[in-house]
Design a protein around this motif. Structure first.
Motif, PDB file in Angstrom:
ATOM      1  N   GLY A   1       0.799  -1.211   0.000  1.00 30.10           N
ATOM      2  CA  GLY A   1       0.000   0.000   0.000  1.00 30.10           C
ATOM      3  C   GLY A   1       0.835   1.265   0.000  1.00 30.10           C
ATOM      4  N   HIS A   2       0.265   2.325  -0.570  1.00 32.14           N
ATOM      5  CA  HIS A   2       0.928   3.629  -0.651  1.00 32.14           C
ATOM      6  C   HIS A   2       0.040   4.670   0.033  1.00 32.14           C
ATOM      7  CE1 HIS A   2       2.593   7.052  -3.440  1.00 32.14           C
ATOM      8  NE2 HIS A   2       2.749   7.298  -2.161  1.00 32.14           N
ATOM      9  N   ARG A   3       0.499   5.196   1.156  1.00 30.27           N
ATOM     10  CA  ARG A   3      -0.249   6.236   1.852  1.00 30.27           C
ATOM     11  C   ARG A   3       0.199   7.600   1.344  1.00 30.27           C
ATOM     12  NH1 ARG A   3      -3.573   5.782   5.663  1.00 30.27           N
ATOM     13  NH2 ARG A   3      -2.810   3.732   6.304  1.00 30.27           N
ATOM     14  N   THR A   4      -0.762   8.406   0.878  1.00 26.01           N
ATOM     15  CA  THR A   4      -0.456   9.719   0.330  1.00 26.01           C
ATOM     16  C   THR A   4      -0.258  10.731   1.456  1.00 26.01           C
ATOM     17  OG1 THR A   4      -2.765  10.429   0.200  1.00 26.01           O
ATOM     18  CG2 THR A   4      -1.909   9.147  -1.654  1.00 26.01           C
TER      19      THR A   4
ATOM     20  N   GLY B   1      -2.740  -5.576   1.233  1.00 28.66           N
ATOM     21  CA  GLY B   1      -1.528  -6.375   1.372  1.00 28.66           C
ATOM     22  C   GLY B   1      -0.942  -6.281   2.759  1.00 28.66           C
ATOM     23  N   PRO B   2       0.295  -6.724   2.917  1.00 30.75           N
ATOM     24  CA  PRO B   2       0.880  -6.882   4.248  1.00 30.75           C
ATOM     25  C   PRO B   2       1.468  -5.612   4.843  1.00 30.75           C
ATOM     26  CG  PRO B   2       2.427  -7.631   2.591  1.00 30.75           C
ATOM     27  CD  PRO B   2       1.170  -7.258   1.855  1.00 30.75           C
ATOM     28  N   VAL B   3       1.646  -4.558   4.049  1.00 35.23           N
ATOM     29  CA  VAL B   3       2.309  -3.367   4.571  1.00 35.23           C
ATOM     30  C   VAL B   3       1.842  -2.140   3.802  1.00 35.23           C
ATOM     31  CG1 VAL B   3       4.300  -3.620   3.022  1.00 35.23           C
ATOM     32  CG2 VAL B   3       4.576  -2.370   5.162  1.00 35.23           C
ATOM     33  N   VAL B   4       1.793  -0.998   4.493  1.00 31.33           N
ATOM     34  CA  VAL B   4       1.483   0.292   3.884  1.00 31.33           C
ATOM     35  C   VAL B   4       2.640   1.234   4.187  1.00 31.33           C
ATOM     36  CG1 VAL B   4      -0.081   2.277   3.850  1.00 31.33           C
ATOM     37  CG2 VAL B   4      -1.003  -0.040   4.119  1.00 31.33           C
TER      38      VAL B   4
ATOM     39  N   LEU C   1      11.163   2.926  -0.218  1.00 30.75           N
ATOM     40  CA  LEU C   1      10.898   1.806   0.688  1.00 30.75           C
ATOM     41  C   LEU C   1       9.899   0.829   0.066  1.00 30.75           C
ATOM     42  CD1 LEU C   1      10.630   3.600   4.154  1.00 30.75           C
ATOM     43  CD2 LEU C   1      12.494   2.157   3.308  1.00 30.75           C
ATOM     44  N   MET C   2       8.935   1.339  -0.704  1.00 27.53           N
ATOM     45  CA  MET C   2       7.968   0.458  -1.353  1.00 27.53           C
ATOM     46  C   MET C   2       8.665  -0.458  -2.352  1.00 27.53           C
ATOM     47  SD  MET C   2       5.092   3.421  -1.820  1.00 27.53           S
ATOM     48  CE  MET C   2       4.204   2.563  -3.107  1.00 27.53           C
ATOM     49  N   ALA C   3       9.581   0.116  -3.126  1.00 26.17           N
ATOM     50  CA  ALA C   3      10.327  -0.705  -4.084  1.00 26.17           C
ATOM     51  C   ALA C   3      11.203  -1.720  -3.349  1.00 26.17           C
ATOM     52  CB  ALA C   3      11.180   0.187  -4.985  1.00 26.17           C
ATOM     53  N   ASP C   4      11.796  -1.291  -2.232  1.00 20.96           N
ATOM     54  CA  ASP C   4      12.636  -2.198  -1.452  1.00 20.96           C
ATOM     55  C   ASP C   4      11.807  -3.331  -0.856  1.00 20.96           C
ATOM     56  OD1 ASP C   4      15.214  -2.853  -0.507  1.00 20.96           O
ATOM     57  OD2 ASP C   4      14.742  -2.024   1.460  1.00 20.96           O
ATOM     58  N   ALA C   5      10.595  -2.984  -0.388  1.00 26.62           N
ATOM     59  CA  ALA C   5       9.711  -4.019   0.157  1.00 26.62           C
ATOM     60  C   ALA C   5       9.342  -5.045  -0.907  1.00 26.62           C
ATOM     61  CB  ALA C   5       8.444  -3.375   0.734  1.00 26.62           C
ATOM     62  N   ALA C   6       9.077  -4.566  -2.121  1.00 26.73           N
ATOM     63  CA  ALA C   6       8.764  -5.495  -3.221  1.00 26.73           C
ATOM     64  C   ALA C   6       9.966  -6.376  -3.539  1.00 26.73           C
ATOM     65  CB  ALA C   6       8.329  -4.708  -4.446  1.00 26.73           C
ATOM     66  N   ALA C   7      11.167  -5.787  -3.530  1.00 28.33           N
ATOM     67  CA  ALA C   7      12.373  -6.567  -3.825  1.00 28.33           C
ATOM     68  C   ALA C   7      12.607  -7.650  -2.785  1.00 28.33           C
ATOM     69  CB  ALA C   7      13.588  -5.638  -3.910  1.00 28.33           C
ATOM     70  N   HIS C   8      12.088  -7.459  -1.576  1.00 27.84           N
ATOM     71  CA  HIS C   8      12.233  -8.465  -0.520  1.00 27.84           C
ATOM     72  C   HIS C   8      11.051  -9.436  -0.480  1.00 27.84           C
ATOM     73  CE1 HIS C   8      15.444  -5.797   0.912  1.00 27.84           C
ATOM     74  NE2 HIS C   8      15.884  -6.836   1.600  1.00 27.84           N
ATOM     75  N   GLY C   9      10.239  -9.419  -1.522  1.00 30.36           N
ATOM     76  CA  GLY C   9       9.211 -10.443  -1.665  1.00 30.36           C
ATOM     77  C   GLY C   9       7.912 -10.194  -0.940  1.00 30.36           C
ATOM     78  N   LEU C  10       7.660  -8.935  -0.482  1.00 30.21           N
ATOM     79  CA  LEU C  10       6.434  -8.668   0.277  1.00 30.21           C
ATOM     80  C   LEU C  10       5.206  -8.526  -0.610  1.00 30.21           C
ATOM     81  CD1 LEU C  10       7.661  -6.199   3.043  1.00 30.21           C
ATOM     82  CD2 LEU C  10       7.155  -8.632   3.229  1.00 30.21           C
ATOM     83  N   GLY C  11       5.403  -8.385  -1.906  1.00 31.54           N
ATOM     84  CA  GLY C  11       4.257  -8.276  -2.799  1.00 31.54           C
ATOM     85  C   GLY C  11       4.561  -7.391  -3.995  1.00 31.54           C
ATOM     86  N   ILE C  12       3.491  -6.887  -4.615  1.00 31.21           N
ATOM     87  CA  ILE C  12       3.610  -6.034  -5.798  1.00 31.21           C
ATOM     88  C   ILE C  12       3.524  -4.573  -5.355  1.00 31.21           C
ATOM     89  CG2 ILE C  12       2.575  -5.413  -8.019  1.00 31.21           C
ATOM     90  CD1 ILE C  12       1.445  -8.230  -8.184  1.00 31.21           C
ATOM     91  N   ALA C  13       4.386  -3.736  -5.922  1.00 33.29           N
ATOM     92  CA  ALA C  13       4.384  -2.306  -5.599  1.00 33.29           C
ATOM     93  C   ALA C  13       4.107  -1.496  -6.856  1.00 33.29           C
ATOM     94  CB  ALA C  13       5.718  -1.887  -4.995  1.00 33.29           C
TER      95      ALA C  13
END
Length: 301
Positions: free
Chosen positions: A194-197, A220-223, A229-241
């Protein structure tokens, strides 16, 4: 009557413009209590109340508004005179305040500011990152950044070198485990980051293909509120960003991220630096715009 000092008049303009001792103090680099004391002294010397004060707010009186409108013109003329003299020193110095959304600010930090620091070491770029659209004139900014189509008609625009686009990305391991979405509707079966504006709302992912536009709510698992950080979270397998392309390009090049739904992404938008056309351009802003143009020329060449 003793003539007020230039410092007191400048302080009054800051307080009356911001309608806040705290914000004016931040701008001037002093304490709110010091400003409040200075304003009382100014009112005593002039023999007229300039500001209405409550425990929660401050606002100009009728006399204060009249004085503010005249001082703004006078101080602008003074700044222009000093800027004109500074050109004879042979070296540009000063501060330029830029308001930009986070996506554009990242482009400036990566592509413009290093060259700016090298060419004009005596210029300080004060970059304020905001997600909301602001009035750069009333906000005290020299310039702002917006998509070209959103820039007011009375402003002058200098396009940035790189269009601002977005990508959907996920790690190869996640896609091997969960499968690759082929349409935006498939995202309801995926873990999405998730992306919080800046307003606090969750960003709805936007897609377009052959004139068909879709807006998708995801879960998903994180906002997060930072695209890096969103791209980094995706690179660590947390989901799609869903992130700005600059945030993911290094991980994509290294193979840590793969793009998905590329056919459904909007075309990159053109952004530009914009500034008021009715004002003389201060040397520091002129130097900044020159660097923006140079970077665009290098990238297009």
């Amino acid at each position: 009557m003793m003539r007020p000092s230039l410092n007191d008049l400048t302080a009054f303009v800051a307080v009356a413009t911001h309608r806040s001792f705290r914000r004016a103090a931040d701008e001037l680099g002093t304490a709110p209590s010091t400003l409040s004391h200075a304003m009382r002294g100014l009112e005593e010397r002039l023999g007229v109340r300039l500001l209405n004060r409550t425990t929660r707010s401050v606002s100009p009186t009728e006399a204060g508004l009249e004085m503010l409108s005249r001082l703004q013109v006078a101080l602008t003329s003074l700044d222009e005179a000093l800027d004109a003299v500074s050109a004879f020193r042979g070296q540009v110095a000063g501060r330029v305040r830029i308001n930009a959304p986070r996506v554009a600010a990242a482009v400036l930090v990566r592509e413009v500011l290093p060259r700016m620091a090298e060419r004009f070491p005596d210029v300080t770029v004060d970059l304020v990152v905001e997600g909301r659209l602001v009035d750069i004139v009333s906000g005290g900014f020299d310039a702002g950044v917006r998509l070209i189509e959103a820039i007011p008609k009375d402003m002058i625009a200098v396009p940035l070198a790189r269009p601002i686009g977005f990508v959907c990305v996920a790690s190869p391991a996640y896609l091997e485990r969960a499968g690759e979405p082929t349409t935006p509707d498939d995202l309801q079966h995926h873990r999405c980051i998730g992306h919080r504006t800046p307003s606090g709302k969750l960003y709805q992912w936007e897609f377009e293909r052959a004139g068909q536009e879709l807006t998708i709510d995801t879960s998903g698992p994180v906002v997060l509120d930072d695209e890096g950080l969103m791209a980094d979270a995706a690179a660590h397998g947390l989901g799609i960003a869903y992130v700005a392309s600059w945030a993911a390009e290094a991980a994509i090049a290294e193979g840590r991220l793969r793009t998905v739904l590329s056919a459904w992404m909007h075309e990159p938008g053109r952004a530009a630096i914009y500034y008021p056309g009715h004002r003389a351009v201060p040397p520091a802003l002129r130097a900044f715009l020159d660097v923006v143009r140079d970077v665009r020329q290098v990238n297009s060449g």
